[in-house]
Design a protein around this motif. Structure first.
Motif, PDB file in Angstrom:
ATOM      1  N   ARG A 273       1.155  -0.964   0.149  1.00 41.53           N
ATOM      2  CA  ARG A 273       0.155  -0.499   0.089  1.00 41.53           C
ATOM      3  C   ARG A 273       0.981   1.523  -0.022  1.00 41.53           C
ATOM      4  NH1 ARG A 273      -4.885  -0.197   4.164  1.00 41.53           N
ATOM      5  NH2 ARG A 273      -4.992   1.740   3.186  1.00 41.53           N
ATOM      6  N   GLU A 276       2.001   1.757  -3.478  1.00 39.11           N
ATOM      7  CA  GLU A 276       1.449   2.355  -4.057  1.00 39.11           C
ATOM      8  C   GLU A 276       1.261   4.129  -3.899  1.00 39.11           C
ATOM      9  OE1 GLU A 276      -3.278   1.121  -4.950  1.00 39.11           O
ATOM     10  OE2 GLU A 276      -2.122   0.095  -4.167  1.00 39.11           O
ATOM     11  N   ALA A 277       0.743   4.680  -2.925  1.00 41.73           N
ATOM     12  CA  ALA A 277       0.939   6.036  -2.760  1.00 41.73           C
ATOM     13  C   ALA A 277       2.490   6.443  -2.672  1.00 41.73           C
ATOM     14  CB  ALA A 277       1.139   5.669  -0.811  1.00 41.73           C
ATOM     15  N   ARG A 280       2.193   7.072  -6.760  1.00 45.84           N
ATOM     16  CA  ARG A 280       1.054   8.431  -6.940  1.00 45.84           C
ATOM     17  C   ARG A 280       1.693   9.339  -6.689  1.00 45.84           C
ATOM     18  NH1 ARG A 280      -3.348   5.314  -4.018  1.00 45.84           N
ATOM     19  NH2 ARG A 280      -4.540   4.955  -6.065  1.00 45.84           N
ATOM     20  N   SER A 342      -4.093   7.560   2.109  1.00 43.46           N
ATOM     21  CA  SER A 342      -4.558   8.351   0.645  1.00 43.46           C
ATOM     22  C   SER A 342      -5.695   7.755   0.228  1.00 43.46           C
ATOM     23  CB  SER A 342      -3.494   9.403   0.742  1.00 43.46           C
ATOM     24  OG  SER A 342      -3.227   9.875   1.815  1.00 43.46           O
ATOM     25  N   THR A 343      -6.700   7.738  -0.696  1.00 42.97           N
ATOM     26  CA  THR A 343      -7.589   7.380  -1.230  1.00 42.97           C
ATOM     27  C   THR A 343      -6.872   8.001  -2.828  1.00 42.97           C
ATOM     28  OG1 THR A 343      -9.046   9.393  -1.085  1.00 42.97           O
ATOM     29  CG2 THR A 343      -9.564   7.207   0.380  1.00 42.97           C
ATOM     30  N   GLU A 344      -7.251   7.360  -4.150  1.00 39.27           N
ATOM     31  CA  GLU A 344      -7.169   7.417  -5.045  1.00 39.27           C
ATOM     32  C   GLU A 344      -8.088   8.829  -5.494  1.00 39.27           C
ATOM     33  OE1 GLU A 344      -7.896   3.987  -7.339  1.00 39.27           O
ATOM     34  OE2 GLU A 344      -7.599   5.365  -9.572  1.00 39.27           O
ATOM     35  N   GLN A 345      -9.331   9.182  -5.201  1.00 41.94           N
ATOM     36  CA  GLN A 345     -10.125  10.266  -4.914  1.00 41.94           C
ATOM     37  C   GLN A 345      -9.251  10.795  -4.303  1.00 41.94           C
ATOM     38  OE1 GLN A 345     -10.902   7.405  -3.905  1.00 41.94           O
ATOM     39  NE2 GLN A 345     -13.010   7.043  -4.948  1.00 41.94           N
ATOM     40  N   ASP A 346      -8.749  11.266  -3.123  1.00 40.71           N
ATOM     41  CA  ASP A 346      -7.625  12.685  -2.611  1.00 40.71           C
ATOM     42  C   ASP A 346      -6.722  12.629  -3.574  1.00 40.71           C
ATOM     43  OD1 ASP A 346      -9.104  12.158  -0.144  1.00 40.71           O
ATOM     44  OD2 ASP A 346      -7.729  10.578   0.251  1.00 40.71           O
ATOM     45  N   PHE A 347      -6.407  12.053  -4.554  1.00 39.36           N
ATOM     46  CA  PHE A 347      -5.212  11.997  -5.362  1.00 39.36           C
ATOM     47  C   PHE A 347      -5.553  13.027  -6.075  1.00 39.36           C
ATOM     48  CE2 PHE A 347      -2.368   9.497  -2.497  1.00 39.36           C
ATOM     49  CZ  PHE A 347      -1.386   9.950  -2.648  1.00 39.36           C
ATOM     50  N   ALA A 348      -6.769  12.529  -6.970  1.00 44.47           N
ATOM     51  CA  ALA A 348      -7.776  13.241  -8.318  1.00 44.47           C
ATOM     52  C   ALA A 348      -8.037  14.513  -7.577  1.00 44.47           C
ATOM     53  CB  ALA A 348      -8.856  12.435  -8.527  1.00 44.47           C
ATOM     54  N   THR A 351      -5.118  16.626  -7.443  1.00 40.21           N
ATOM     55  CA  THR A 351      -4.327  16.942  -8.924  1.00 40.21           C
ATOM     56  C   THR A 351      -5.360  18.083  -9.140  1.00 40.21           C
ATOM     57  OG1 THR A 351      -3.492  15.028  -8.840  1.00 40.21           O
ATOM     58  CG2 THR A 351      -4.120  16.055 -11.053  1.00 40.21           C
TER      59      THR A 351
END
Ligand SMILES: Cc1ncc(COP(=O)(O)O)c(C=O)c1O
Length: 441
Positions: A273, A276-277, A280, A342-348, A351
């Motif tokens: 995990r 992966e973070a 990102r 931190s979730t994928e949505q957080d990064f989106a 960004t």
């Protein structure tokens, strides 16, 4: 991995006995915390005792030591602040000098006041107008060791990562310290996760003798949870004594249980995990390389605001207007911290918000803040306990600071108790909008 503290609390909760002991809520309460009260206990039979641990806490600490690869790991429910006090007390005792990196957190200065220690500063090469972060070289540490040799320093203390995420060359600094017979202590408050990267960047793996990690800053642990790690057995007998000197006699079992559960989390698929973070964050930094400091630790994004024509505080406000709350902002920088949670949505969302910062504006020029080395007139402890008054920063020239002055509390002091306000210090304080200070009468 077993979780002895959490399991004990769970069993006690289910036992349904009468809680004729502290705390006063007796295991029940209302509101959003209702499910937390049953787990919030004190040192009842079987629950062990943090500073004299022999039972479930000692077992959980051993689990943490095996995960971090240390000789011993001790829990703190008083954050890295308590670990820093305990490390310095264990290694320096009192009334000693030690070599200390200037980007140190206020808790280091507070420890100097408590223990009457004299920090002999190593200054960084400042970068991009920030007075709270810089680049520390092994050569600067070695030069300080020679310069202050007659003071017989007890150790070298550095902070890595720092507020903006810069990492010090710990391996090289550790070699220098050991060549000169000095232990290296590291404030790794921001870097617990560094032990779980593909190649560990954790201070103990790189040669430090002791370090602290605020588990709560980067791992799924309740606020206040921290580790004090030792690389070998030398200081172990002193550490718990020194932690008990400064720590509360009622450390939170909620915090300790969250550290215990964290062991299970780290032992499961945390490395994957985390990788992966990190990936990102890397992609984000590459995409916004115009905005981001390049040489920062893997989970931190440090926006250098001036190239966007913004001050750090303004950039933070722009992010807030997109629903993003940063970790830190000052005149020049805004810092975001991510974790494996931190979730994928957080990064989106981050960004999308960062794209909006890229519109053309007039660039601001970085303030000149090299040579920020205020002279010391008194030891921190003597200055802290002397009679003081509040004056305008503008009129503090030549006066002695009564306490640490930080950019945003708690943070890194721009001036420490006992140091003399010079022109550069006043310029920096005004740059950070600090217009009143406490000085000695
Ligand atoms: C570099 C650094 N060291 C030490 C501390 C103190 O850590 P804690 O809040 O866990 O007591 C902090 C807190 O912000 C910090 O940033």
């Amino acid at each position: 991995m077993n979780t002895p503290i959490y399991d004990f609390l769970e069993n006690y909760k289910c036992s349904g006995g009468v809680r004729a002991h502290m705390p006063g809520h007796k295991g029940s309460g209302t509101g959003g915390f209702a499910s937390a009260y049953p787990y919030d206990i004190t040192e009842i039979k079987g629950a062990d005792s943090l500073f004299e641990a022999e039972g479930i806490i000692a077992e959980s600490e051993k689990n943490a030591a095996s995960l971090f690869g240390t000789a011993a790991t001790f829990y703190s429910a008083g954050g890295s602040t308590l670990c820093i006090q305990a490390m310095l007390a264990a290694v320096c005792g009192r009334d000693r000098a030690f070599i200390c990196a200037r980007n140190s957190h206020r808790s280091v200065m507070n420890s100097c006041v408590l223990l009457n220690l004299e920090p002999c500063w190593v200054y960084p090469e400042y970068k991009d107008g920030s007075a709270v972060s810089g680049v520390f070289t092994p050569e600067a540490v070695e030069a300080a060791i020679s310069r202050y040799a007659e003071k017989n320093p007890a150790c070298v203390f550095i902070t890595s990562p720092d507020y903006l995420g810069r990492l010090a060359p710990i391996k090289e600094i550790a070699e220098i310290c050991h060549k000169h017979g000095l232990p290296l202590l590291v404030d790794n408050a921001h870097g617990a996760y560094l032990a779980f990267l593909e190649e560990s960047l954790h201070p103990i793996a790189l040669g430090a003798d002791m370090c602290c990690d605020s588990a709560h800053k980067t791992l799924p642990v309740l606020t206040g949870g921290a580790y004090l790690h030792a690389a070998d057995g030398r200081y172990i007998p002193e550490i718990k004594r020194c932690m008990a000197l400064f720590g509360s006699t009622s450390p939170s079992y909620l915090i300790m249980a969250s550290m215990d559960l964290c062991n299970g989390y780290l032992a499961a698929n945390y490395r994957a995990r985390l990788a992966e973070a990190v990936e990102r964050v890397n992609r984000f930094k590459e995409h916004f390389n115009f905005l981001c400091e390049g040489d920062t630790e893997p989970l931190k994004v440090s926006f250098y605001a001036y190239p966007c024509g913004l001050r750090g505080y303004q950039l933070a406000e722009q992010l807030r207007s997109s629903g993003i709350e940063p970790e830190y902002a000052d005149e020049t920088h805004t810092v975001l911290m991510f974790s494996a949670s931190s979730t994928e949505q957080d990064f989106a969302r981050v960004t999308e918000a960062a794209e909006k910062l890229m519109c053309p504006r007039i660039l601001l020029r970085a303030p000149e803040i090299k040579a920020h080395e205020p002279k010391r007139a008194k030891l921190p402890r003597d200055a802290f306990f002397a009679e003081k008054e509040t004056v305008d920063t503008e009129s503090a020239l030549g006066k002695i600071a009564a306490e640490s002055v930080t950019v945003c509390p708690p943070c890194v002091p721009i001036i420490c108790p006992g140091e003399i306000f010079d022109e550069m210090t006043i310029k920096i304080l005004k740059m950070y909008s600090i217009f009143k200070v406490n000085v000695l009468k």
